[in-house]
Design an enzyme around this catalytic site. Structure first.
Site, short mmCIF file in Angstrom:
data_model
loop_
_atom_site.label_atom_id
_atom_site.label_comp_id
_atom_site.label_asym_id
_atom_site.label_seq_id
_atom_site.Cartn_x
_atom_site.Cartn_y
_atom_site.Cartn_z
N PRO A 88 0.36 -3.90 4.45
CA PRO A 88 1.28 -4.85 4.04
C PRO A 88 2.14 -5.79 5.00
CG PRO A 88 1.75 -2.66 3.10
CD PRO A 88 0.65 -2.46 4.04
N ASP A 168 -17.07 -22.92 -3.47
CA ASP A 168 -16.00 -22.23 -4.14
C ASP A 168 -14.64 -22.80 -4.39
OD1 ASP A 168 -17.28 -19.96 -4.35
OD2 ASP A 168 -16.90 -18.92 -2.58
C1 58G Z 1 3.95 0.45 4.32
C2 58G Z 1 3.63 0.87 3.26
C3 58G Z 1 3.06 0.33 5.57
C4 58G Z 1 -2.63 -2.73 2.41
C5 58G Z 1 2.12 1.46 3.15
C6 58G Z 1 1.96 0.81 5.52
C7 58G Z 1 -2.29 -1.27 2.39
C8 58G Z 1 -1.14 -2.79 0.52
C9 58G Z 1 -1.96 -3.32 1.38
C10 58G Z 1 1.13 1.73 4.41
C11 58G Z 1 -1.33 -0.58 1.57
C12 58G Z 1 -2.22 -4.74 1.07
C13 58G Z 1 -0.23 3.14 3.63
C14 58G Z 1 -0.97 2.69 2.28
C15 58G Z 1 -1.08 1.15 4.00
C16 58G Z 1 -0.04 2.09 4.26
C17 58G Z 1 -1.40 1.47 2.54
N1 58G Z 1 -0.92 -1.59 0.71
N2 58G Z 1 -1.37 -5.67 0.56
N3 58G Z 1 -1.06 0.50 1.61
O1 58G Z 1 -3.37 -5.42 1.91
#
Ligand code: 58G
Length: 230
Positions: A88, A168
């Protein structure tokens, strides 16, 4: 294109890779996805891949050793492979990034779990970080699948008609125009006359107008980004 995926849950990818377009891309030899279980790289006798955050706080973090060793083992001496963490905190994925990634021979996608990565993993590996949108998921696997999907359909000879990708939504910063197929009338709803007219110049004009109207209605930011919003 070779895509190495590092994950604690390789089984999540099976269905996605063995259906439809991704399956065809694999059969044509255009896409080679290699799944690697991060847990196979742990030196811990209990195969542990997570630990508690220093300073306290909820949940667990990915511990450095298994992830770093997995990346180094998979990458070998390939300097050209693009190392990408799904997070994220990353750059928000869009069609432009999809096009850019479609030009790379080998991607290494690392999927995190728990509350994220020990910062030293990022400091040691300096990956590119990509987010598929401003929300948190339980892991990077589904975001990785989104990227594999969006990139694969841009690779040569994957879609039957080479125009389908270049037409697209987003390749021109506009949403798609409305489209219709047979029958010409369904439950009283008629296909717009212009589409049946055979006048290709008028059809193009109508489609472009419709795309702009729709984009302005729900995604005005796309027009603003082009600097020609009115
Ligand atoms: C904070 C929370 C930092 C990609 C979780 C890292 C991965 C959303 C996306 C994490 C994700 C997106 C652990 C779980 C990454 C890690 C994973 N969530 N928005 N979660 O691309």
């Amino acid at each position: 294109m070779v895509v190495d995926v590092l994950t604690l849950f390789p089984g999540m990818f099976e269905g996605v890779l063995t259906e439809s377009i991704l399956k065809i891309a694999h059969e044509k030899g255009v896409l080679d996805v290699r799944l690697h279980n991060i847990r196979d790289y742990t030196n811990d006798k209990h195969r542990k891949v997570d630990d508690r955050p220093y300073g306290g706080g909820p949940g667990m973090l990915m511990t450095p050793q298994p992830v770093i060793d997995a990346v180094e083992a998979v990458r070998g001496d390939d300097q050209e492979a693009e190392l990408i963490f799904l997070s994220p905190q990353g750059q928000v994925f869009d069609q432009k990034i999809a096009n850019e990634l479609a030009g790379i021979k080998r991607l290494i996608l690392v999927c995190g779990r728990y509350e994220g990565f020990d910062e030293r993993i990022l400091l040691a590996l300096k990956p590119r970080e990509i987010s598929v949108g401003d929300y948190v998921m339980t892991g990077g696997e589904i975001p990785a699948m989104a990227i594999i999907d969006a990139v694969t359909r841009l690779l040569p000879n994957v879609l039957g008609d080479p125009e389908s990708a270049s037409n697209d939504s987003f390749q021109n910063d506009l949403l798609d125009f409305p489209q219709y197929t047979r029958p010409p009338e369904y439950r009283g709803l008629k296909v717009p006359d212009v589409l049946l007219s055979g006048n290709h110049q008028e059809i193009s004009r109508w489609r472009n107008e419709q795309a702009i109207i729709r984009t302005r209605q729900t995604r005005a930011d796309l027009l603003n980004n082009k600097g020609d919003s009115t």
